[in-house]
Enzyme design. Structure first.
Site, PDB file in Angstrom:
ATOM      1  N   ASP A 290     -17.264  33.819  34.127  1.00  0.00           N
ATOM      2  CA  ASP A 290     -16.126  34.331  33.362  1.00  0.00           C
ATOM      3  C   ASP A 290     -15.690  32.977  33.019  1.00  0.00           C
ATOM      4  OD1 ASP A 290     -17.368  36.914  32.997  1.00  0.00           O
ATOM      5  OD2 ASP A 290     -15.559  37.238  34.408  1.00  0.00           O
TER       6      ASP A 290
ATOM      7  N   HIS B  80      -5.320  38.598  30.830  1.00  0.00           N
ATOM      8  CA  HIS B  80      -5.760  38.679  32.713  1.00  0.00           C
ATOM      9  C   HIS B  80      -5.373  37.821  33.711  1.00  0.00           C
ATOM     10  CE1 HIS B  80      -7.996  42.002  31.917  1.00  0.00           C
ATOM     11  NE2 HIS B  80      -8.946  41.368  30.547  1.00  0.00           N
TER      12      HIS B  80
ATOM     13  N   GLY C 264     -11.063  37.018  33.759  1.00  0.00           N
ATOM     14  CA  GLY C 264     -11.197  37.404  32.155  1.00  0.00           C
ATOM     15  C   GLY C 264     -11.462  36.739  31.067  1.00  0.00           C
TER      16      GLY C 264
ATOM     17  N   ASP D 298      -6.298  46.906  24.186  1.00  0.00           N
ATOM     18  CA  ASP D 298      -7.840  46.285  25.026  1.00  0.00           C
ATOM     19  C   ASP D 298      -8.673  47.110  25.968  1.00  0.00           C
ATOM     20  OD1 ASP D 298      -8.217  43.088  24.871  1.00  0.00           O
ATOM     21  OD2 ASP D 298      -9.251  44.186  26.316  1.00  0.00           O
TER      22      ASP D 298
ATOM     23  N   HIS E 173     -10.209  46.572  28.139  1.00  0.00           N
ATOM     24  CA  HIS E 173     -10.142  46.605  29.144  1.00  0.00           C
ATOM     25  C   HIS E 173      -8.396  46.041  29.793  1.00  0.00           C
ATOM     26  CE1 HIS E 173     -13.651  43.445  28.327  1.00  0.00           C
ATOM     27  NE2 HIS E 173     -14.265  44.114  28.884  1.00  0.00           N
TER      28      HIS E 173
ATOM     29  N   ASP F 265     -12.183  45.148  21.541  1.00  0.00           N
ATOM     30  CA  ASP F 265     -13.113  45.102  22.224  1.00  0.00           C
ATOM     31  C   ASP F 265     -13.274  46.951  22.536  1.00  0.00           C
ATOM     32  OD1 ASP F 265     -11.138  44.626  23.589  1.00  0.00           O
ATOM     33  OD2 ASP F 265     -12.403  43.880  25.035  1.00  0.00           O
TER      34      ASP F 265
ATOM     35  N   TYR G 151     -15.947  40.966  21.463  1.00  0.00           N
ATOM     36  CA  TYR G 151     -16.967  40.295  21.579  1.00  0.00           C
ATOM     37  C   TYR G 151     -18.007  41.164  19.595  1.00  0.00           C
ATOM     38  CZ  TYR G 151     -13.883  39.940  25.412  1.00  0.00           C
ATOM     39  OH  TYR G 151     -12.883  39.126  26.038  1.00  0.00           O
TER      40      TYR G 151
END
Length: 391
Positions: free
Chosen positions: A87, A129, A137, A165, A167, A254, A298
Site C-alpha cells: 500500500d 488515512h 492507505g 471518499d 473509505h 472512489d 481509481y
C-alpha cells in the site's frame, strides 16, 4: 479572489510507481478543467504550492515518523511505521512530495479562514488515512488534519470535516477524536467489507468530545439514490446543530460504480449532486468558508477527471451542464496516458440523482438501517430526535 486553487505540476511527484494512486488522475483533472474554462473564470486564482515545514507537519505527525519518511525518501530501504508495504511503497523524494501536498492544502485552508479567498481547492490533497506515527492507505502525511490544525491555530472554535471518499476518513477522525472543536463526518462503504475496517456508527468521539465523530457506513452496492438519501438524512442535521465556522470536505471519487477498489455504485452525476449539496451547506452553516480536497479515486480516466472537474466548477462558480462534451484534445491526452481505458465523451453518465427522502419505516432497506444506526448513535449528542425526519 473568490476561489483559490493551489496547484502546480510539482504536485504530480507524489508517485508510488506501479500503484493504484496514480498521479495521472490529477493531471487529467486539471487538463480537463482547464480546457473547459473552469480555471479561467473571474475571481479564480491559481497559486503554486509551497512545502509544509517540519514544524507544520509536527502539528499532526510525530518527529520520529517524519525522520523515517525522510530516510526512506533517499532510497534507503525502510519497513517500519507503515512504510515499505504494498500500500505504501517508498520512493525517492517521498518526503518532499508529501510535504508539498500538505503545504498546498494548509495554504488553501489558511486563505479561506483569513478571508483572502471565499473558497479554496487542493485537488491533489485528501490523504486522509495517514496517522500521526505511520503511513496508511496510500497516505504518508495527513494534509487535511494539518490544514485543520492551522485553522484552529488561527482561532477557529468549530470546524467541520465531511469526508465522502468510499473509505472511512480514519486518520482525520483519529487526530481529532478527543477535540470537541472538530466535527468529523464520514460517509463510506461499510468497514465490514472495505479498508480500513473502521467507521462504525458507534465511533462517536472520545471521552472529551462525545458526538464529535459521525459515521455513515453504507452497504456495498449503494447507488446514487441511496447515497444521497443517507447524506441528506444525516449530514445537514449534524452540521446545523454543530454550526461550524469553517467546512473542510474530502472529496474522494472512489464511490464510483466502476472503481476497481470498492463496491459503491455512484455515477459521476451522483458525485456532482454531492458537491452541490456541500456547496449549499457551506453557505448555510459556515458562512461560505469552504475548502475542498481530492482524495481516492481509481477509475483514473472514466471517473476522476470528470468528477473533480465538476467539483472545481462548483467551487469556482456555476456548475457545469452534465451534457457538456469532453474536449477532443483531452480525450486524446487521456487515451495516450492510459491506453485502453474508457474515455468518456461527455461529463455525464446519465445518472438519476433523484432520491426519496428518508422517513423511518417498519421494513427499512439496508441503507435505511444504516441511516437509523447513525442517527441513534449520534443525534442525541446534538439534542436531535433520531426518529424525526425533520431533524
Amino acid at each position: 479572489m473568490n476561489t483559490l486553487v493551489v496547484w502546480d505540476e510539482r504536485l504530480l511527484r507524489y508517485n508510488m510507481g506501479d500503484h493504484p494512486l496514480d498521479p495521472v488522475r490529477v493531471e487529467l483533472t486539471m487538463d480537463l478543467a482547464g480546457r473547459l474554462g473552469v480555471l479561467d473564470r473571474p475571481g479564480v486564482a491559481i497559486e503554486p504550492a509551497e512545502p509544509a515545514t517540519d514544524a507544520m507537519l509536527e502539528t499532526v505527525h510525530d518527529p520520529d515518523y517524519i525522520a523515517v519518511v525522510k530516510a526512506a525518501s533517499t532510497g534507503r530501504r525502510v519497513g517500519i511505521m507503515g512504510l515499505g508495504t504494498t500500500d505504501n511503497p517508498t520512493f525517492t523524494g517521498m518526503h518532499d512530495a508529501g510535504a508539498l501536498i500538505t503545504g498546498a492544502t494548509r495554504r488553501a485552508a489558511e486563505a479561506v479562514w483569513t478571508g483572502a479567498a471565499a473558497r479554496a481547492v487542493s485537488i491533489s490533497g485528501g490523504l486522509h488515512h495517514a496517522m500521526p506515527d505511520r503511513a496508511s492507505g496510500f497516505c504518508v502525511y495527513n494534509d487535511p488534519a494539518v490544514a485543520i490544525k492551522r485553522v484552529l491555530e488561527l482561532g477557529a472554535e468549530r470546524v467541520a470535516y465531511v469526508d465522502i471518499d468510499v473509505h472511512h476518513g480514519d486518520g482525520v477522525q483519529a487526530v481529532f477524536y478527543d477535540d470537541p472543536r472538530v466535527l468529523t463526518v464520514s460517509l463510506h462503504e461499510s468497514p465490514r467489507t472495505l479498508f480500513p475496517g473502521t467507521g462504525f456508527p458507534d465511533e462517536t468521539g472520545g471521552a472529551g468530545a462525545p458526538g464529535s465523530a459521525v459515521n455513515v457506513a453504507l452497504p456495498p452496492g449503494t447507488d446514487d439514490s441511496g447515497w444521497l438519501r443517507a447524506f441528506h438524512a444525516v449530514v445537514p442535521g449534524v452540521l446545523r446543530a454543530f454550526q461550524p465556522q469553517f467546512l473542510f470536505t474530502q472529496c474522494g471519487a472512489d464511490t464510483y460504480r466502476h472503481d476497481p477498489l470498492a463496491n459503491l455504485r455512484l455515477t459521476v452525476d451522483g458525485q456532482r449532486a454531492a458537491y452541490l449539496a456541500l456547496r449549499d451547506l457551506a453557505q448555510e452553516v459556515a458562512g461560505g468558508k469552504w475548502v475542498a480536497s481530492g482524495g481516492g479515486g481509481y477509475a483514473l480516466v472514466e471517473c476522476v477527471p470528470r468528477a473533480w472537474t465538476h467539483l472545481l466548477a462548483v467551487m469556482t462558480g456555476d456548475e457545469l451542464d452534465p451534457a457538456t462534451a469532453t474536449p477532443a484534445e483531452w480525450r486524446d491526452l487521456a487515451a495516450r496516458r492510459r491506453p485502453g481505458a474508457p474515455v468518456p465523451a461527455t461529463m455525464t453518465d446519465g445518472g438519476d440523482t433523484g432520491y426519496m427522502p428518508w422517513v423511518p419505516g417498519e421494513s427499512p432497506d439496508a441503507v435505511d438501517r444504516t441511516i437509523m444506526a447513525t442517527r441513534r448513535a449520534v443525534y442525541p449528542f446534538f439534542g436531535l430526535d433520531p426518529h424525526d425526519p425533520r431533524d
